[in-house]
Design a protein around this motif. Structure first.
Motif, PDB file in Angstrom:
ATOM      1  N   GLN A   9      59.408  40.446  65.470  1.00 50.71           N
ATOM      2  CA  GLN A   9      58.485  41.495  65.151  1.00 50.71           C
ATOM      3  C   GLN A   9      59.127  42.829  65.445  1.00 50.71           C
ATOM      4  O   GLN A   9      58.657  43.892  64.596  1.00 50.71           O
ATOM      5  CB  GLN A   9      57.046  41.218  66.008  1.00 50.71           C
ATOM      6  CG  GLN A   9      55.874  42.145  65.205  1.00 50.71           C
ATOM      7  CD  GLN A   9      55.784  42.198  63.726  1.00 50.71           C
ATOM      8  OE1 GLN A   9      55.417  40.976  63.358  1.00 50.71           O
ATOM      9  NE2 GLN A   9      55.462  43.302  63.273  1.00 50.71           N
ATOM     10  N   GLU A  10      59.629  42.934  66.333  1.00 56.22           N
ATOM     11  CA  GLU A  10      60.319  44.081  66.799  1.00 56.22           C
ATOM     12  C   GLU A  10      61.186  44.737  65.713  1.00 56.22           C
ATOM     13  O   GLU A  10      61.418  45.848  65.331  1.00 56.22           O
ATOM     14  CB  GLU A  10      60.823  44.360  68.253  1.00 56.22           C
ATOM     15  CG  GLU A  10      61.091  45.603  68.813  1.00 56.22           C
ATOM     16  CD  GLU A  10      61.050  45.717  70.341  1.00 56.22           C
ATOM     17  OE1 GLU A  10      60.765  44.608  71.159  1.00 56.22           O
ATOM     18  OE2 GLU A  10      61.737  46.408  70.717  1.00 56.22           O
ATOM     19  N   ALA A  11      61.937  43.841  65.082  1.00 53.49           N
ATOM     20  CA  ALA A  11      63.014  43.947  63.989  1.00 53.49           C
ATOM     21  C   ALA A  11      62.123  44.767  62.863  1.00 53.49           C
ATOM     22  O   ALA A  11      62.616  45.424  62.048  1.00 53.49           O
ATOM     23  CB  ALA A  11      63.847  42.985  63.916  1.00 53.49           C
ATOM     24  N   ILE A  12      61.028  43.788  62.426  1.00 52.02           N
ATOM     25  CA  ILE A  12      60.227  43.957  61.431  1.00 52.02           C
ATOM     26  C   ILE A  12      59.727  45.421  61.519  1.00 52.02           C
ATOM     27  O   ILE A  12      59.677  46.334  60.664  1.00 52.02           O
ATOM     28  CB  ILE A  12      58.985  42.974  61.272  1.00 52.02           C
ATOM     29  CG1 ILE A  12      59.615  41.742  60.873  1.00 52.02           C
ATOM     30  CG2 ILE A  12      58.072  43.489  60.219  1.00 52.02           C
ATOM     31  CD1 ILE A  12      58.583  40.620  61.031  1.00 52.02           C
ATOM     32  N   ASP A  13      59.204  45.871  62.740  1.00 55.03           N
ATOM     33  CA  ASP A  13      58.535  47.042  62.817  1.00 55.03           C
ATOM     34  C   ASP A  13      59.681  48.253  62.686  1.00 55.03           C
ATOM     35  O   ASP A  13      59.402  49.280  62.068  1.00 55.03           O
ATOM     36  CB  ASP A  13      58.105  47.300  64.422  1.00 55.03           C
ATOM     37  CG  ASP A  13      56.765  46.306  64.593  1.00 55.03           C
ATOM     38  OD1 ASP A  13      56.202  45.927  63.896  1.00 55.03           O
ATOM     39  OD2 ASP A  13      56.826  46.076  65.976  1.00 55.03           O
ATOM     40  N   THR A  14      61.083  47.916  63.160  1.00 58.35           N
ATOM     41  CA  THR A  14      61.964  48.715  63.243  1.00 58.35           C
ATOM     42  C   THR A  14      62.199  49.130  61.728  1.00 58.35           C
ATOM     43  O   THR A  14      62.580  50.301  61.162  1.00 58.35           O
ATOM     44  CB  THR A  14      63.232  48.176  63.956  1.00 58.35           C
ATOM     45  OG1 THR A  14      62.669  48.096  65.265  1.00 58.35           O
ATOM     46  CG2 THR A  14      64.441  49.300  63.887  1.00 58.35           C
ATOM     47  N   ALA A  15      62.537  47.985  61.000  1.00 53.44           N
ATOM     48  CA  ALA A  15      62.933  48.181  59.532  1.00 53.44           C
ATOM     49  C   ALA A  15      61.791  49.040  58.698  1.00 53.44           C
ATOM     50  O   ALA A  15      61.910  49.812  57.952  1.00 53.44           O
ATOM     51  CB  ALA A  15      62.902  46.948  58.780  1.00 53.44           C
ATOM     52  N   PHE A  16      60.551  48.852  59.109  1.00 55.73           N
ATOM     53  CA  PHE A  16      59.276  49.561  58.457  1.00 55.73           C
ATOM     54  C   PHE A  16      59.354  51.131  58.830  1.00 55.73           C
ATOM     55  O   PHE A  16      59.422  51.870  57.810  1.00 55.73           O
ATOM     56  CB  PHE A  16      57.773  49.005  59.022  1.00 55.73           C
ATOM     57  CG  PHE A  16      56.648  49.390  58.417  1.00 55.73           C
ATOM     58  CD1 PHE A  16      56.612  49.719  57.087  1.00 55.73           C
ATOM     59  CD2 PHE A  16      55.632  49.886  59.248  1.00 55.73           C
ATOM     60  CE1 PHE A  16      55.508  50.434  56.428  1.00 55.73           C
ATOM     61  CE2 PHE A  16      54.295  50.288  58.675  1.00 55.73           C
ATOM     62  CZ  PHE A  16      54.399  50.716  57.250  1.00 55.73           C
ATOM     63  N   TYR A  17      59.514  51.271  60.031  1.00 54.24           N
ATOM     64  CA  TYR A  17      59.498  52.373  60.533  1.00 54.24           C
ATOM     65  C   TYR A  17      60.791  53.424  59.785  1.00 54.24           C
ATOM     66  O   TYR A  17      60.623  54.360  59.309  1.00 54.24           O
ATOM     67  CB  TYR A  17      59.908  52.680  62.133  1.00 54.24           C
ATOM     68  CG  TYR A  17      59.818  53.896  62.516  1.00 54.24           C
ATOM     69  CD1 TYR A  17      58.733  55.000  62.757  1.00 54.24           C
ATOM     70  CD2 TYR A  17      61.117  54.776  62.976  1.00 54.24           C
ATOM     71  CE1 TYR A  17      58.625  56.143  63.173  1.00 54.24           C
ATOM     72  CE2 TYR A  17      61.123  56.154  63.460  1.00 54.24           C
ATOM     73  CZ  TYR A  17      60.018  56.692  63.672  1.00 54.24           C
ATOM     74  OH  TYR A  17      60.047  57.907  64.179  1.00 54.24           O
ATOM     75  N   TYR A  18      62.100  52.874  59.876  1.00 57.32           N
ATOM     76  CA  TYR A  18      63.061  53.561  59.246  1.00 57.32           C
ATOM     77  C   TYR A  18      63.191  53.455  57.867  1.00 57.32           C
ATOM     78  O   TYR A  18      63.752  54.559  56.875  1.00 57.32           O
ATOM     79  CB  TYR A  18      64.543  52.931  60.034  1.00 57.32           C
ATOM     80  CG  TYR A  18      64.461  53.548  61.258  1.00 57.32           C
ATOM     81  CD1 TYR A  18      64.660  54.678  61.606  1.00 57.32           C
ATOM     82  CD2 TYR A  18      64.451  52.604  62.106  1.00 57.32           C
ATOM     83  CE1 TYR A  18      64.520  54.927  62.956  1.00 57.32           C
ATOM     84  CE2 TYR A  18      64.221  52.772  63.659  1.00 57.32           C
ATOM     85  CZ  TYR A  18      64.391  54.076  63.986  1.00 57.32           C
ATOM     86  OH  TYR A  18      64.186  54.755  65.352  1.00 57.32           O
ATOM     87  N   ALA A  19      62.256  52.485  57.217  1.00 58.75           N
ATOM     88  CA  ALA A  19      62.122  52.488  55.867  1.00 58.75           C
ATOM     89  C   ALA A  19      61.314  53.934  55.424  1.00 58.75           C
ATOM     90  O   ALA A  19      61.862  54.620  54.721  1.00 58.75           O
ATOM     91  CB  ALA A  19      61.566  51.478  54.961  1.00 58.75           C
ATOM     92  N   GLY A  20      60.432  54.283  56.288  1.00 59.92           N
ATOM     93  CA  GLY A  20      59.559  55.245  55.939  1.00 59.92           C
ATOM     94  C   GLY A  20      60.450  56.599  56.467  1.00 59.92           C
ATOM     95  O   GLY A  20      60.043  57.690  55.666  1.00 59.92           O
ATOM     96  N   GLU A  21      60.986  56.661  57.283  1.00 64.04           N
ATOM     97  CA  GLU A  21      61.943  57.788  57.491  1.00 64.04           C
ATOM     98  C   GLU A  21      62.852  58.138  56.308  1.00 64.04           C
ATOM     99  O   GLU A  21      63.418  59.289  56.315  1.00 64.04           O
ATOM    100  CB  GLU A  21      62.944  57.510  58.754  1.00 64.04           C
ATOM    101  CG  GLU A  21      63.615  58.516  59.634  1.00 64.04           C
ATOM    102  CD  GLU A  21      62.511  59.906  59.725  1.00 64.04           C
ATOM    103  OE1 GLU A  21      61.551  59.333  60.162  1.00 64.04           O
ATOM    104  OE2 GLU A  21      62.775  60.975  59.880  1.00 64.04           O
ATOM    105  N   GLY A  22      63.256  57.301  55.450  1.00 64.33           N
ATOM    106  CA  GLY A  22      64.015  57.412  54.294  1.00 64.33           C
ATOM    107  C   GLY A  22      63.333  58.738  53.424  1.00 64.33           C
ATOM    108  O   GLY A  22      63.740  59.152  52.487  1.00 64.33           O
TER     109      GLY A  22
END
Ligand code: UN1
Length: 511
Positions: free
Chosen positions: A122-135
């Protein structure tokens, strides 16, 4: 989603595991390690079962990966940041689809219980979500110039080829903290994962492949720290090293990177303390202490390893803690009733036990519970260690050195001031916590605690991915992973001045 495709790949993966075919991932392909490469085994620390055989790659394999990464960097850096973010969003979806399966694999290879390995994915999922948005943010600054008809701004530029060296305790979360923001910033990279968790690294890289990361941008090279880790440091083509692990290895890495003028980000040890004041909600503080000290069998750099407790409630807290620690169910993390899994390896078991002996024999700390390797019955084939609680003093080795196991030292104190000075009497400064209902003490703790992360009425573990993660003193070298701050690791600021006056203007000189 191409569920079938990934299923097919997954079964191929299983096949390769059983046949012991050693695979690295270089330039978009799963490859055998070079000739002469030795192999290492991946075994379940709860049962001893053989899970797979992996390559000890050679310098030659790494060279291939470095070349691929260098080449891929040239085009990857030109992909718009928002597009790079979209790939991370796809990675998030693939991770979500396979969460349970990846968690099972992780529990099998490193032992922590299934709810925690689900949390890791889940932490990897959250990280992907966060940096996707950062794009779609990736903000720099725009500002004015001191001169007329001149404009100024800042942009983030990629760093180049990154070497990422990751530990086994968070086999997906920590690689994702490094890979995802690094990808977003436009870098290419080589991941050298810990040898205790090769399957989780492979799963993560397969996710990225599935999400559409172009060949050569993310490369995976298995091997030892001594060969592959060390060689990563030597390559002039590698511009950055990001490492999570022990302070002693981190300090060697810093030394080499310093000489070579390589960017270097380190997340190292901790000796995290939880303070319990006399006015605390005791049951809450107890729950926090049990989770902080014995969650992940104490194998987190944020784990609670010192409990600093006000003398007025010391006895009550101590007795309840011992009672509750005794009732924790230890065993195979795949069993949903189990609350604490094994340690990761024989070596880790020995280190922890060694520290317990030091605690008993050299520090003369009082052992309240635990302190013996579990060997009987269901524990026979695994690396099981029980919750171990000492009463001690702040200078003892067991209260100063990172143990990385289910061992905690209780230290009684008379006042808030004494508690705070003990918390700060440490070479490390990752995480710290205080349980109190007094708002003035809360605010003072926030100001005075020498840690990168401070928790109020919560345990020392459980950092969230959108906030900076890291510590002061020997816990690191001043960087912060996660949050927006990690972008400062994986990018370089470019300052741009645009003069549209059509004439030479001299800063600091022309009025
Ligand atoms: C680590 O222990 O190396 O804050 C990382 C936590 C987790 C990450 C721990 N989210 O405990």
């Amino acid at each position: 989603m191409k569920k079938k495709k990934i299923k097919k790949r997954m079964s191929k993966k299983l096949e390769s595991k059983n046949l012991g075919r050693p695979y690295n991932f270089i330039n978009g392909q799963w490859k055998k390690a070079g000739l002469g490469g030795n192999q290492f085994e991946n075994r379940n620390p709860a049962t001893g079962e053989l899970l797979g055989i992996y390559p000890q790659s050679t310098a030659k394999d790494l060279e291939e990966a470095v070349e691929a990464a260098q080449k891929a960097f040239k085009s990857w850096r030109k992909v718009p940041v928002a597009k790079r973010g979209e790939i991370l969003l796809r990675a998030m979806r693939v991770l979500q689809e396979h969460k349970e399966e990846f968690a099972q694999t992780m529990t099998r290879e490193m032992g922590k219980i299934l709810s925690e390995t689900c949390g890791d994915v889940q932490e990897a999922i959250d990280t992907a979500f966060y940096y996707a948005g950062e794009g779609r943010r990736f903000f720099g600054q725009t500002t004015t110039s001191e001169l007329p008809d001149k404009f100024a701004m800042t942009l983030r530029m990629p760093v180049g080829v990154c070497g990422l060296i990751t530990p086994w305790n968070f086999p997906m979360a920590i690689p994702s903290w490094k890979i995802f923001p690094s990808l977003l910033c436009g870098n290419s990279m080589i991941l050298k994962p810990a040898s205790y968790t090769p399957d989780s690294a492979r799963n993560l890289v397969m996710v990225l492949q599935e999400a559409g990361v172009p060949p050569g941008v993310v490369n995976l090279v298995y091997g030892s720290g001594n060969v592959i880790g060390r060689a990563l440091l030597e390559y002039p083509e590698i511009s950055l090293i990001s490492f999570t692990g022990s302070s002693s290895v981190g300090s060697n890495i810093a030394e080499i990177c310093g000489k070579k003028m390589k960017k270097c980000s380190l997340e190292l040890g901790g000796k995290n303390a939880q303070i319990v004041m006399e006015d605390a909600d005791l049951d809450l503080a107890l729950e926090g202490a049990l989770w902080g000290a014995f969650g992940t069998s104490g194998q987190r750099c944020t784990a609670t390893s010192r409990l600093i407790v006000h003398e007025k409630i010391f006895k009550q807290f101590r007795d309840k803690l011992v009672d509750q620690a005794r009732s924790l169910r230890i065993g195979n993390g795949l069993n949903p009733l189990v609350q604490m899994g094994p340690l990761v390896s024989q070596a880790q078991l020995e280190t922890v036990h060694q520290y317990v002996k030091i605690g008993k024999m050299k520090d003369h700390a009082k052992l309240l519970i635990g302190g013996e390797i579990l060997k009987e019955g269901e524990y026979e084939r695994g690396f099981f260690y029980p919750p171990t609680i000492f009463v001690g003093t702040p200078e003892m080795r067991i209260a100063q050195e990172e143990i990385f196991g289910p061992v905690v030292v209780l230290i009684p104190v008379k006042s808030f001031e004494e508690a705070m000075s003990i918390v700060n009497n440490s070479r490390y400064g990752l995480s710290g916590s205080i349980y109190t209902r007094d708002v003035n003490r809360v605010m003072r703790a926030i100001q005075e605690m020498e840690t990168g992360i401070t928790y109020i009425n919560a345990p020392t573990i459980g950092a969230e991915v959108h906030l900076p993660f890291g510590g002061v003193k020997q816990t690191g070298n001043g960087h912060r992973e996660a949050g927006v701050t990690v972008l400062d690791i994986f990018s370089e600021w470019k300052t741009v001045y645009i003069d549209y006056s059509g004439k030479l203007q001299k800063a600091q000189i022309d009025a």
